[in-house]
Scaffold this motif. Structure first.
Motif, short mmCIF file in Angstrom:
data_model
loop_
_atom_site.label_atom_id
_atom_site.label_comp_id
_atom_site.label_asym_id
_atom_site.label_seq_id
_atom_site.Cartn_x
_atom_site.Cartn_y
_atom_site.Cartn_z
N VAL A 253 28.67 -14.19 -1.40
CA VAL A 253 28.70 -14.12 0.06
C VAL A 253 29.14 -12.72 0.47
O VAL A 253 30.12 -12.18 -0.05
CB VAL A 253 29.66 -15.16 0.66
CG1 VAL A 253 29.63 -15.12 2.18
CG2 VAL A 253 29.28 -16.56 0.16
N LEU A 254 28.40 -12.11 1.41
CA LEU A 254 28.59 -10.70 1.76
C LEU A 254 28.97 -10.55 3.23
O LEU A 254 28.46 -11.27 4.09
CB LEU A 254 27.29 -9.92 1.52
CG LEU A 254 26.73 -9.99 0.09
CD1 LEU A 254 25.26 -9.65 0.11
CD2 LEU A 254 27.49 -9.04 -0.81
N PHE A 294 17.81 -14.38 -0.87
CA PHE A 294 18.75 -13.69 0.01
C PHE A 294 18.80 -14.43 1.34
O PHE A 294 17.77 -14.66 1.97
CB PHE A 294 18.32 -12.23 0.22
CG PHE A 294 19.39 -11.39 0.86
CD1 PHE A 294 20.37 -10.80 0.09
CD2 PHE A 294 19.43 -11.21 2.24
CE1 PHE A 294 21.38 -10.03 0.67
CE2 PHE A 294 20.41 -10.46 2.83
CZ PHE A 294 21.40 -9.86 2.05
N LEU A 295 20.01 -14.80 1.74
CA LEU A 295 20.21 -15.64 2.92
C LEU A 295 20.97 -14.87 4.00
O LEU A 295 22.00 -14.24 3.72
CB LEU A 295 21.03 -16.89 2.53
CG LEU A 295 20.63 -17.59 1.24
CD1 LEU A 295 21.58 -18.76 0.96
CD2 LEU A 295 19.19 -18.06 1.29
N TYR A 296 20.47 -14.92 5.22
CA TYR A 296 21.14 -14.28 6.35
C TYR A 296 21.98 -15.34 7.06
O TYR A 296 21.46 -16.35 7.54
CB TYR A 296 20.11 -13.67 7.30
CG TYR A 296 19.27 -12.60 6.64
CD1 TYR A 296 19.69 -11.28 6.63
CD2 TYR A 296 18.07 -12.92 6.01
CE1 TYR A 296 18.93 -10.29 6.01
CE2 TYR A 296 17.31 -11.95 5.39
CZ TYR A 296 17.74 -10.62 5.39
OH TYR A 296 16.98 -9.65 4.78
N LEU A 297 23.27 -15.09 7.15
CA LEU A 297 24.20 -16.10 7.65
C LEU A 297 24.66 -15.82 9.08
O LEU A 297 25.44 -16.59 9.64
CB LEU A 297 25.42 -16.18 6.73
CG LEU A 297 25.10 -16.43 5.24
CD1 LEU A 297 26.40 -16.44 4.43
CD2 LEU A 297 24.32 -17.71 5.05
N ALA A 400 25.85 -12.43 4.97
CA ALA A 400 24.68 -12.79 4.17
C ALA A 400 25.15 -13.36 2.84
O ALA A 400 26.35 -13.38 2.53
CB ALA A 400 23.79 -11.56 3.95
N ALA A 401 24.22 -13.83 2.05
CA ALA A 401 24.55 -14.33 0.72
C ALA A 401 23.33 -14.14 -0.17
O ALA A 401 22.19 -14.15 0.30
CB ALA A 401 24.94 -15.81 0.77
#
Length: 505
Positions: A253-254, A294-297, A400-401
């Motif tokens: 998680v970023l 790649f996931l945008y949170l 993001a993650a």
């Protein structure tokens, strides 16, 4: 019935001798029917007489229309061994090397499955059911078809939309919801152990290696309900038979606060200390990162795109209803200069990244958006065009993650979660005071360069301009950077207490 996991188990694993002989007799009797059907099949004749089927057989990852049209008679269609042998023969040149997959990546064992494909799984224009020969020693890879193409993937409940052909880049629609995105962020903020809590991001395959060209923060989730659901869904999407913890690095998680970024890089790893080059090369049977989800949170007010500098940016992004939703359509001239200077000094690496993020193909951040890109070609060769970067956040905060999925078990254990997973490289760093992880940055703008240890042994792939490499080395090791003509750009020797080394063009 089980499909053999290796050639040593024998192709007709688990079948009686009588069944094998029956299948073979039926195949031989049907050969004449097969050839006649291939010659005479019309567009409407997707089924042959006697319960057969005309299909298009393709190599792993190939787009429709590039394969071989094959008429399977009833014997091939109904007998699993004969069906698999025929598909493998056409796609891979022998009867055992490949398994059959449909366009959604699901294992296929008979014609019946291909006769009832769900709408949207393969292109509407395909004349015949598509069946792919995926090498048993490699992983299934989705065909890109054309930019903008949408494919329904039933087993994951998502739609893949092609955003670029090289690298293979897809938007993954309906992969997560805003509620799941919120849960992942909350789980990350709740972590309190020193190794996995939110802290300055690290680089490399193991250990804690901060870099001045990766300025985000990250935390690691492993077993939270939201993380496990996303990891299982990712494995299902990619065509794996089930979730395997040994084939992922955990969910990273970023958090990118204003001005934070990550220079363009590849997700596949270079050769760590103590691991052979072949062990990291999937084309030679080794292991490396196959693909990234790649996931945008969160939403971002400005900036924060994911840029793919070697992908082709479509000319019609602004006017395209679908591509304009996903890809950055603004040009650098449209970016507020004061906003740009507030986060990046002129001609800094962040400033150069901002230019790339508005001039090259870049995916815009949006809460609950997901993208998939491959780090490997279907052959297992690593894709240098998969280089990508996290664009500087110009205004706001980006959450993001990412989930890295490997083609097979990594040759070193992951140190992200400790215990018996500790990797060879991390062990060396703990037991040898001279072992150090280092980051090498190439600030050149034109030539690709290669890195050599002691001037002779090449390390990893060539650097692209503004690229970076993370390796585990030892104090006293000397490295030389050369271009393709053998010209030496510069050299350096690893020192105690120094983690980053720069190569100037």
């Amino acid at each position: 019935r089980r499909t053999p996991s290796s050639l040593d188990e024998g192709f007709f694993y688990g079948r009686t001798t009588e069944t094998m002989l029956l299948c073979r007799r039926r195949v031989f009797r049907g050969l004449l029917v097969v050839w006649l059907a291939v010659a005479s099949a019309s567009e409407e004749e997707k089924t042959c007489s006697e319960g057969g089927l005309v299909v298009e057989v393709l190599e792993n990852g190939a787009s429709s229309g590039t394969g071989e049209v094959v008429a399977l008679d009833a014997a091939h269609c109904e007998c699993r061994a004969a069906f698999e042998a025929q598909i493998s023969l056409k796609a891979c040149g022998d009867v055992v090397s490949c398994e059959a997959r449909d366009a959604a990546g699901r294992v296929v064992t008979s014609c019946e499955q291909l006769k009832h494909l769900e709408e949207g799984v393969q292109p509407v224009a395909s004349r015949y059911p598509l069946v792919y020969g995926a090498p048993r020693s490699k992983r299934f890879v989705f065909a890109s078809e054309d930019v903008g193409f949408a494919r329904w993937v039933p087993q994951a409940g998502v739609t893949l939309r092609t955003l670029a052909l090289s690298p293979r880049l897809f938007a993954v629609e309906n992969f997560l919801t805003p509620e799941i995105a919120d849960a992942v962020v909350a789980d990350a903020l709740a972590i309190d152990d020193e190794e996995h809590k939110l802290m300055r991001s690290s680089t490399g395959p193991s250990g804690y290696n901060p870099s001045n060209v990766r300025t985000s923060e990250n935390a690691w989730l492993k077993y939270s309900p939201a993380a496990m659901d996303l990891k299982r869904k990712a494995f299902s999407l990619l065509g794996f038979s089930g979730y395997d913890e040994d084939l992922s690095d955990g969910l990273q998680v970023l958090r990118y606060n204003e001005s934070k970024a990550y220079i363009a890089h590849t997700d596949y790893l270079s050769q760590p200390a103590g691991v052979s080059k072949a062990a990291m090369d999937p084309a030679q049977g080794g292991a490396n990162r196959l693909a990234t989800l790649f996931l945008y949170l969160s939403d971002v007010d400005a900036g924060g795109q994911t840029v793919f500098p070697y992908a082709t940016r479509p000319d019609n992004v602004k006017d395209h209803a679908v591509l304009g939703e996903y890809l950055e359509a603004s040009n650098l001239e449209e970016v507020d200069v004061d906003l740009r200077r507030a986060v990046a000094a002129e001609n800094s690496w962040e400033d150069r990244m901002i230019a790339d993020c508005f001039d090259k193909l870049a995916v815009k951040p949006k809460k609950a958006r997901a993208i998939l890109y491959y780090s490997q070609h279907p052959s297992g060769h690593l894709d240098v065009n998969s280089q990508h970067g996290g664009c500087p956040v110009l205004n706001g905060t980006k959450w993001a993650a990412n989930l890295w999925v490997w083609n097979k078990k990594m040759p070193f254990g992951s140190s992200r979660f400790g215990g018996d997973q500790q990797g060879a490289a991390a062990k060396a760093a703990k037991t040898d005071p001279n072992a150090v992880p280092i980051t090498i940055e190439y600030h050149g703008a034109r030539d690709d360069v290669a890195l050599f240890w002691d001037g002779k042994t090449k390390i990893g792939d060539e650097f692209r301009p503004h690229g970076a490499m993370n390796i585990n080395s030892y104090v006293g090791h000397t490295f030389v950077a050369k271009n393709q003509h053998g010209r030496i750009f510069n050299s350096f020797t690893v020192e105690h207490g120094k983690a980053t080394y720069v190569i100037d063009g």
